[in-house]
Motif scaffolding. Structure first.
Motif, short mmCIF file in Angstrom:
data_model
loop_
_atom_site.label_atom_id
_atom_site.label_comp_id
_atom_site.label_asym_id
_atom_site.label_seq_id
_atom_site.Cartn_x
_atom_site.Cartn_y
_atom_site.Cartn_z
N UNK A 1 8.89 -3.00 2.43
CA UNK A 1 7.48 -2.82 2.79
C UNK A 1 7.27 -3.13 4.27
N UNK A 2 7.98 -4.14 4.80
CA UNK A 2 7.88 -4.46 6.22
C UNK A 2 8.43 -3.32 7.07
N UNK A 3 9.50 -2.68 6.63
CA UNK A 3 10.05 -1.54 7.36
C UNK A 3 9.03 -0.41 7.42
N UNK A 4 8.44 -0.07 6.30
CA UNK A 4 7.47 1.02 6.26
C UNK A 4 6.27 0.74 7.17
N UNK A 5 5.82 -0.51 7.17
CA UNK A 5 4.70 -0.89 8.03
C UNK A 5 5.08 -0.79 9.50
N UNK B 1 15.97 5.84 16.29
CA UNK B 1 16.98 5.13 15.50
C UNK B 1 16.33 4.38 14.33
N UNK B 2 15.14 3.83 14.55
CA UNK B 2 14.44 3.15 13.46
C UNK B 2 14.00 4.13 12.38
N UNK B 3 13.48 5.29 12.80
CA UNK B 3 13.03 6.31 11.83
C UNK B 3 14.22 6.90 11.06
N UNK B 4 15.30 7.24 11.77
CA UNK B 4 16.47 7.81 11.11
C UNK B 4 17.18 6.78 10.24
N UNK B 5 17.16 5.53 10.66
CA UNK B 5 17.80 4.48 9.87
C UNK B 5 17.18 4.33 8.50
N UNK B 6 15.93 4.73 8.35
CA UNK B 6 15.24 4.68 7.06
C UNK B 6 15.39 5.97 6.27
N UNK C 1 0.83 -1.20 0.00
CA UNK C 1 0.00 0.00 0.00
C UNK C 1 0.86 1.24 0.00
N UNK C 2 1.90 1.25 0.84
CA UNK C 2 2.76 2.42 0.95
C UNK C 2 3.92 2.26 -0.03
#
Length: 577
Positions: A262-266, A306-311, A196-197
């Motif tokens: 896609x798993x990361x975005x979710x 860290x998860x948000x910045x890592x992306x 979806x994203x």
């Protein structure tokens, strides 16, 4: 030619045996019978003389008949027929065959009738038959071979003119099971999950050289502290792997897929829903299900950031830029004059949390060079050096004891500072190497504390520290430790995200077959265990994880995102291209 009956050969080049004499009846003298004009009497038969070659006699045509033949004939009496010699005998005109004539009333009486039941240009069958039978064997063989070659050529050209579309399928496969066909004829028949994203930044500007290494730092002395003489490894991309447009190239280069991204975005979408709208902080205990056993907003906020910045999200860019800005500003408000950000929570969480928050500040400054975050990041690095224990590492309380677990997080914080161009004091990194030497019997396996029993998790964490501290790719101690990790691949029957987090980074830096073996399992198993629906959609359950009851759902979700961001989060220390 093989596969065909040979054509029989006969002496004298005659091609066929001579026909035996055929007995014919002797002509009987008779009186001519007048032919009635109204109805001509048809001829019922005649006796043909024997010939030396039967085929030659059969080639006689109506054109050779004499136009003045008798207009009537009498049938022969077969009962009185006598054999005649094989030599040619003249036949009386009265006994010769007479062609049928047209009705005299039509005005053409006496003219021979011309047959029109066969094509005028079609050769008589007798000529074709004789030509085939008389043809030499090599000629027949050549014709047959030529026909076969022509047919094979036509079939080959037709097969090579078939239009095919080569498609590279990106998927998360079960270990050892691949697509049955390498060439897929119809992309619409691929069974791919709906995303979806959008998973890649297709609309963002590409970096000029996605595989360029950052420049070496100009390390020098200032008036207060000595800068480390241990140069940071030349890390391809360092933090710039998260730049706009770079992720697409890096995912393909290091084995990421549309499924992993896609798993990361979710997972990130689940995380931003848990942020406190008023304070900008996250919590280890809720409002989601299966929270941790103890609250620690500093650790929860640092791990989520860290998860948000890592992306690739920063306070300046990215889908979740607003979430990053509010979270980082909350950390800065928590920092005191010494650089410490921990104020409440379990005492054994204190330095874990401080190290993680230091990584956040250093990474954000390194990614944006925003001056308002330079001082908070440098203060955190200076604080890390001041609270290092005499053993060379860190544990739960500042300047007291060392363990490999807490030390590993501080090594990552110091390395992030070096990559961002900040100052790291000289004795700090030297002390880390001294401590690691005390926690291993041979340099390849490591224990939780000095002179303890080696464990798999501590081995993975310590090897990552060794890589950042300058060990070469070919170091035999590193090779032995890596082989041990490869014997313990990701297995959700024995879930241990803490071990997987460090082992993933070690093997990613090693690259080549080591990374392929690990990543082949990781990129399939981690997305497959993500929650796909319900209130906690996008998160990972903590129930079966070794440390899940301590950190809770936010802990397992953040570490799972780190695993799947590895393709671009920290790029390999060693060059493989």
């Amino acid at each position: 030619m093989a596969g065909h009956e040979p054509i029989p050969q006969f002496p004298m080049g005659q091609g066929m045996p001579v026909a035996q004499p055929i007995p014919v009846a002797q002509p009987v003298p008779v009186q001519p019978v007048p032919v009635q004009p109204a109805a001509a009497q048809p001829t019922t038969g005649y006796a043909a003389p024997a010939a030396a070659a039967a085929g030659t006699q059969r080639r006689a045509s109506a054109a050779r008949l004499a136009p003045a033949m008798a207009k009537s004939a009498v049938p022969l009496a077969p009962s009185t027929a006598q054999p005649v010699p094989a030599t040619r005998q003249p036949v009386p005109a009265a006994a010769r065959p007479v062609p049928a004539v047209a009705n005299p009333a039509e005005g053409n009486a006496g003219l021979p009738r011309i047959r029109t039941d066969t094509g005028a240009d079609e050769p008589p069958p007798e000529v074709t038959d004789k030509a085939v039978r008389a043809a030499p064997p090599w000629l027949v063989s050549s014709v047959v071979h030529m026909i076969v070659l022509i047919l094979m050529g036509v079939l080959y050209l037709a097969a090579n003119q078939e239009n095919k579309v080569q498609i590279e399928a990106i998927y998360a496969e079960d270990e050892g099971i691949q697509l049955e066909e390498d060439i897929l004829q119809d992309a619409t028949k691929l069974d791919m999950p709906d995303v979806v994203v959008p998973v890649l930044s297709q609309d963002l500007t590409q970096v000029s050289d996605p595989f360029a290494a950052p420049p070496q730092l100009d390390l020098s002395l200032d008036g207060l502290a000595a800068i480390s003489d241990i140069a940071a490894p030349s890390i391809g991309l360092a933090l710039t792997g998260r730049e706009k447009g770079a992720k697409e190239a890096l995912l393909g280069a290091y084995g990421g897929t549309a499924t992993t991204e896609a798993a990361v975005q979710l997972g990130l979408e689940w995380l931003v829903k848990q942020q406190n709208a008023r304070t900008g902080l996250w919590s280890l205990t809720g409002p989601y299900s299966d929270g941790g056993g103890n609250e620690n907003v500093l650790a929860a906020t640092a791990m989520a950031l860290l998860a948000l910045q890592g992306n690739g999200n920063t306070h300046k860019s990215g889908k979740f830029s607003r979430n990053v800005e509010r979270g980082v500003d909350a950390l800065v408000r928590m920092q005191d004059q010494d650089g410490n950000m921990f104020s409440e929570g379990s005492f054994n969480h204190r330095l874990y949390s401080q190290a993680q928050a230091t990584i956040v500040l250093c990474e954000l400054y390194g990614m944006t060079k925003d001056s308002r975050y330079r001082q908070p990041a440098q203060k955190a690095l200076d604080y890390a050096s001041r609270i290092q224990s005499p053993q060379g590492g860190w544990k739960y309380v500042p300047r007291e004891n060392s363990d490999t677990s807490v030390t590993g997080w501080f090594v990552m914080a110091l390395q992030s500072g070096l990559m961002a161009g900040l100052t790291v004091q000289s004795p700090t990194l030297d002390g880390v190497s001294k401590y690691l030497d005390s926690a291993t019997p041979d340099g390849s396996l490591y224990s939780y504390e000095a002179r303890g029993e080696p464990t798999l998790t501590m081995t993975a964490e310590a090897l990552l520290c060794r890589q950042y501290l300058g060990w070469k790719h070919t170091d035999p101690r590193l090779r032995t430790g890596v082989d041990q990790l490869l014997q313990n691949l990701i297995d959700y029957d024995e879930q241990d995200l803490y071990y997987w987090y460090y082992a993933t980074q070690v093997l990613h830096h090693m690259g080549g077959r080591d990374w392929d073996a690990w990543n082949k399992v990781m990129r399939q198993a981690v997305p497959a265990n993500q929650v796909k629906d319900g209130k906690e959609r996008g998160s990972w359950d903590p129930g079966s994880d070794r440390w899940g009851h301590h950190g809770g759902r936010l802990y397992t979700t953040c570490l799972s995102c780190y695993l799947l961001e590895v393709y671009y989060r920290h790029l390999p220390i060693y060059k493989h291209f």
